[in-house]
Design a protein around this motif. Structure first.
Motif, PDB file in Angstrom:
ATOM      1  N   ARG A 120      -4.549   3.416   9.343  1.00  0.00           N
ATOM      2  CA  ARG A 120      -4.464   1.948   9.454  1.00  0.00           C
ATOM      3  C   ARG A 120      -4.753   1.292   8.105  1.00  0.00           C
ATOM      4  NH1 ARG A 120      -5.466  -1.822  14.045  1.00  0.00           N
ATOM      5  NH2 ARG A 120      -6.042  -3.793  13.072  1.00  0.00           N
ATOM      6  N   THR A 121      -5.699   1.811   7.360  1.00  0.00           N
ATOM      7  CA  THR A 121      -6.036   1.273   6.045  1.00  0.00           C
ATOM      8  C   THR A 121      -4.882   1.459   5.073  1.00  0.00           C
ATOM      9  OG1 THR A 121      -8.344   1.854   6.442  1.00  0.00           O
ATOM     10  CG2 THR A 121      -7.721   1.373   4.181  1.00  0.00           C
ATOM     11  N   ILE A 122      -4.286   2.629   5.095  1.00  0.00           N
ATOM     12  CA  ILE A 122      -3.160   2.906   4.197  1.00  0.00           C
ATOM     13  C   ILE A 122      -1.984   1.995   4.529  1.00  0.00           C
ATOM     14  CG2 ILE A 122      -1.473   4.652   3.534  1.00  0.00           C
ATOM     15  CD1 ILE A 122      -3.685   6.741   3.875  1.00  0.00           C
ATOM     16  N   LEU A 123      -1.705   1.823   5.814  1.00  0.00           N
ATOM     17  CA  LEU A 123      -0.597   0.955   6.212  1.00  0.00           C
ATOM     18  C   LEU A 123      -0.883  -0.507   5.863  1.00  0.00           C
ATOM     19  CD1 LEU A 123       0.449   2.476   9.653  1.00  0.00           C
ATOM     20  CD2 LEU A 123       1.670   2.600   7.476  1.00  0.00           C
ATOM     21  N   THR A 124      -2.134  -0.926   5.962  1.00  0.00           N
ATOM     22  CA  THR A 124      -2.497  -2.301   5.590  1.00  0.00           C
ATOM     23  C   THR A 124      -2.296  -2.511   4.093  1.00  0.00           C
ATOM     24  OG1 THR A 124      -4.126  -2.379   7.350  1.00  0.00           O
ATOM     25  CG2 THR A 124      -4.348  -4.005   5.595  1.00  0.00           C
ATOM     26  N   ILE A 125      -2.738  -1.552   3.297  1.00  0.00           N
ATOM     27  CA  ILE A 125      -2.552  -1.653   1.842  1.00  0.00           C
ATOM     28  C   ILE A 125      -1.073  -1.653   1.492  1.00  0.00           C
ATOM     29  CG2 ILE A 125      -2.926  -0.454  -0.345  1.00  0.00           C
ATOM     30  CD1 ILE A 125      -5.634   0.473   0.803  1.00  0.00           C
ATOM     31  N   ALA A 126      -0.293  -0.790   2.130  1.00  0.00           N
ATOM     32  CA  ALA A 126       1.147  -0.745   1.882  1.00  0.00           C
ATOM     33  C   ALA A 126       1.803  -2.067   2.286  1.00  0.00           C
ATOM     34  CB  ALA A 126       1.774   0.418   2.644  1.00  0.00           C
ATOM     35  N   GLY A 127       1.354  -2.642   3.382  1.00  0.00           N
ATOM     36  CA  GLY A 127       1.895  -3.931   3.833  1.00  0.00           C
ATOM     37  C   GLY A 127       1.586  -5.046   2.850  1.00  0.00           C
ATOM     38  N   VAL A 128       0.374  -5.064   2.326  1.00  0.00           N
ATOM     39  CA  VAL A 128       0.000  -6.090   1.345  1.00  0.00           C
ATOM     40  C   VAL A 128       0.811  -5.924   0.066  1.00  0.00           C
ATOM     41  CG1 VAL A 128      -1.896  -6.874  -0.131  1.00  0.00           C
ATOM     42  CG2 VAL A 128      -2.298  -6.448   2.289  1.00  0.00           C
ATOM     43  N   VAL A 129       0.954  -4.687  -0.388  1.00  0.00           N
ATOM     44  CA  VAL A 129       1.744  -4.430  -1.602  1.00  0.00           C
ATOM     45  C   VAL A 129       3.191  -4.864  -1.397  1.00  0.00           C
ATOM     46  CG1 VAL A 129       2.659  -2.607  -3.079  1.00  0.00           C
ATOM     47  CG2 VAL A 129       0.248  -2.605  -2.458  1.00  0.00           C
ATOM     48  N   LEU A 130       3.764  -4.559  -0.257  1.00  0.00           N
ATOM     49  CA  LEU A 130       5.143  -4.956   0.026  1.00  0.00           C
ATOM     50  C   LEU A 130       5.281  -6.480   0.128  1.00  0.00           C
ATOM     51  CD1 LEU A 130       6.311  -2.237   2.560  1.00  0.00           C
ATOM     52  CD2 LEU A 130       7.111  -2.572   0.214  1.00  0.00           C
ATOM     53  N   ALA A 131       4.281  -7.135   0.713  1.00  0.00           N
ATOM     54  CA  ALA A 131       4.326  -8.597   0.821  1.00  0.00           C
ATOM     55  C   ALA A 131       4.264  -9.236  -0.567  1.00  0.00           C
ATOM     56  CB  ALA A 131       3.175  -9.096   1.692  1.00  0.00           C
ATOM     57  N   ILE A 132       3.391  -8.725  -1.436  1.00  0.00           N
ATOM     58  CA  ILE A 132       3.308  -9.253  -2.809  1.00  0.00           C
ATOM     59  C   ILE A 132       4.611  -9.012  -3.545  1.00  0.00           C
ATOM     60  CG2 ILE A 132       2.144  -8.927  -5.030  1.00  0.00           C
ATOM     61  CD1 ILE A 132      -0.428  -8.386  -3.432  1.00  0.00           C
ATOM     62  N   TRP A 133       5.184  -7.820  -3.383  1.00  0.00           N
ATOM     63  CA  TRP A 133       6.452  -7.505  -4.035  1.00  0.00           C
ATOM     64  C   TRP A 133       7.558  -8.453  -3.546  1.00  0.00           C
ATOM     65  CZ3 TRP A 133      10.953  -5.622  -1.631  1.00  0.00           C
ATOM     66  CH2 TRP A 133      11.971  -5.281  -2.505  1.00  0.00           C
ATOM     67  N   LEU A 134       7.591  -8.747  -2.252  1.00  0.00           N
ATOM     68  CA  LEU A 134       8.595  -9.650  -1.692  1.00  0.00           C
ATOM     69  C   LEU A 134       8.446 -11.059  -2.263  1.00  0.00           C
ATOM     70  CD1 LEU A 134      10.888 -10.142   0.350  1.00  0.00           C
ATOM     71  CD2 LEU A 134       9.117 -10.698   2.025  1.00  0.00           C
ATOM     72  N   VAL A 135       7.208 -11.545  -2.341  1.00  0.00           N
ATOM     73  CA  VAL A 135       6.967 -12.888  -2.882  1.00  0.00           C
ATOM     74  C   VAL A 135       7.402 -12.966  -4.338  1.00  0.00           C
ATOM     75  CG1 VAL A 135       5.127 -14.496  -3.516  1.00  0.00           C
ATOM     76  CG2 VAL A 135       5.148 -13.468  -1.251  1.00  0.00           C
ATOM     77  N   LEU A 136       7.049 -11.952  -5.132  1.00  0.00           N
ATOM     78  CA  LEU A 136       7.440 -11.952  -6.543  1.00  0.00           C
ATOM     79  C   LEU A 136       8.957 -11.858  -6.708  1.00  0.00           C
ATOM     80  CD1 LEU A 136       4.640  -9.732  -8.108  1.00  0.00           C
ATOM     81  CD2 LEU A 136       4.887 -12.214  -8.199  1.00  0.00           C
ATOM     82  N   THR A 137       9.606 -11.104  -5.845  1.00  0.00           N
ATOM     83  CA  THR A 137      11.069 -11.000  -5.899  1.00  0.00           C
ATOM     84  C   THR A 137      11.718 -12.337  -5.579  1.00  0.00           C
ATOM     85  OG1 THR A 137      10.937  -8.690  -5.235  1.00  0.00           O
ATOM     86  CG2 THR A 137      13.056  -9.780  -4.956  1.00  0.00           C
ATOM     87  N   ILE A 138      11.209 -13.026  -4.566  1.00  0.00           N
ATOM     88  CA  ILE A 138      11.764 -14.330  -4.196  1.00  0.00           C
ATOM     89  C   ILE A 138      11.533 -15.340  -5.307  1.00  0.00           C
ATOM     90  CG2 ILE A 138      11.470 -16.266  -2.602  1.00  0.00           C
ATOM     91  CD1 ILE A 138      11.003 -14.193  -0.390  1.00  0.00           C
ATOM     92  N   ILE A 139      10.343 -15.331  -5.916  1.00  0.00           N
ATOM     93  CA  ILE A 139      10.068 -16.250  -7.026  1.00  0.00           C
ATOM     94  C   ILE A 139      11.015 -15.964  -8.193  1.00  0.00           C
ATOM     95  CG2 ILE A 139       8.353 -16.842  -8.787  1.00  0.00           C
ATOM     96  CD1 ILE A 139       6.215 -16.532  -6.616  1.00  0.00           C
ATOM     97  N   GLY A 140      11.231 -14.697  -8.504  1.00  0.00           N
ATOM     98  CA  GLY A 140      12.151 -14.328  -9.574  1.00  0.00           C
ATOM     99  C   GLY A 140      13.577 -14.791  -9.288  1.00  0.00           C
ATOM    100  N   ALA A 141      14.014 -14.631  -8.051  1.00  0.00           N
ATOM    101  CA  ALA A 141      15.366 -15.058  -7.687  1.00  0.00           C
ATOM    102  C   ALA A 141      15.504 -16.575  -7.794  1.00  0.00           C
ATOM    103  CB  ALA A 141      15.697 -14.587  -6.272  1.00  0.00           C
TER     104      ALA A 141
END
Length: 56
Positions: free
Chosen positions: A3-24
């Protein structure tokens, strides 16, 4: 543990998505500003050419 690993992966993916949208969005704004700048230059050129041909 999983659960901890999946939470960390989810946070990393959410940050990556936000940065990608800002870049676009920034890329899109740069493109629109460039198109607007070219349009203003063309407008000014056409205006100056039409005024100079009217005087002759």
């Amino acid at each position: 543990m999983a659960r901890t690993i999946l939470t960390i992966a989810g946070v990393v993916l959410a940050i990556w998505l936000v940065l990608t949208i800002i870049g676009a969005l920034m890329s899109m704004l740069k493109l629109f500003f460039f198109i607007g700048f070219v349009a203003v230059v063309v407008y000014l050129a056409v205006t100056l050419i039409s005024k100079s041909s009217r005087n002759r």
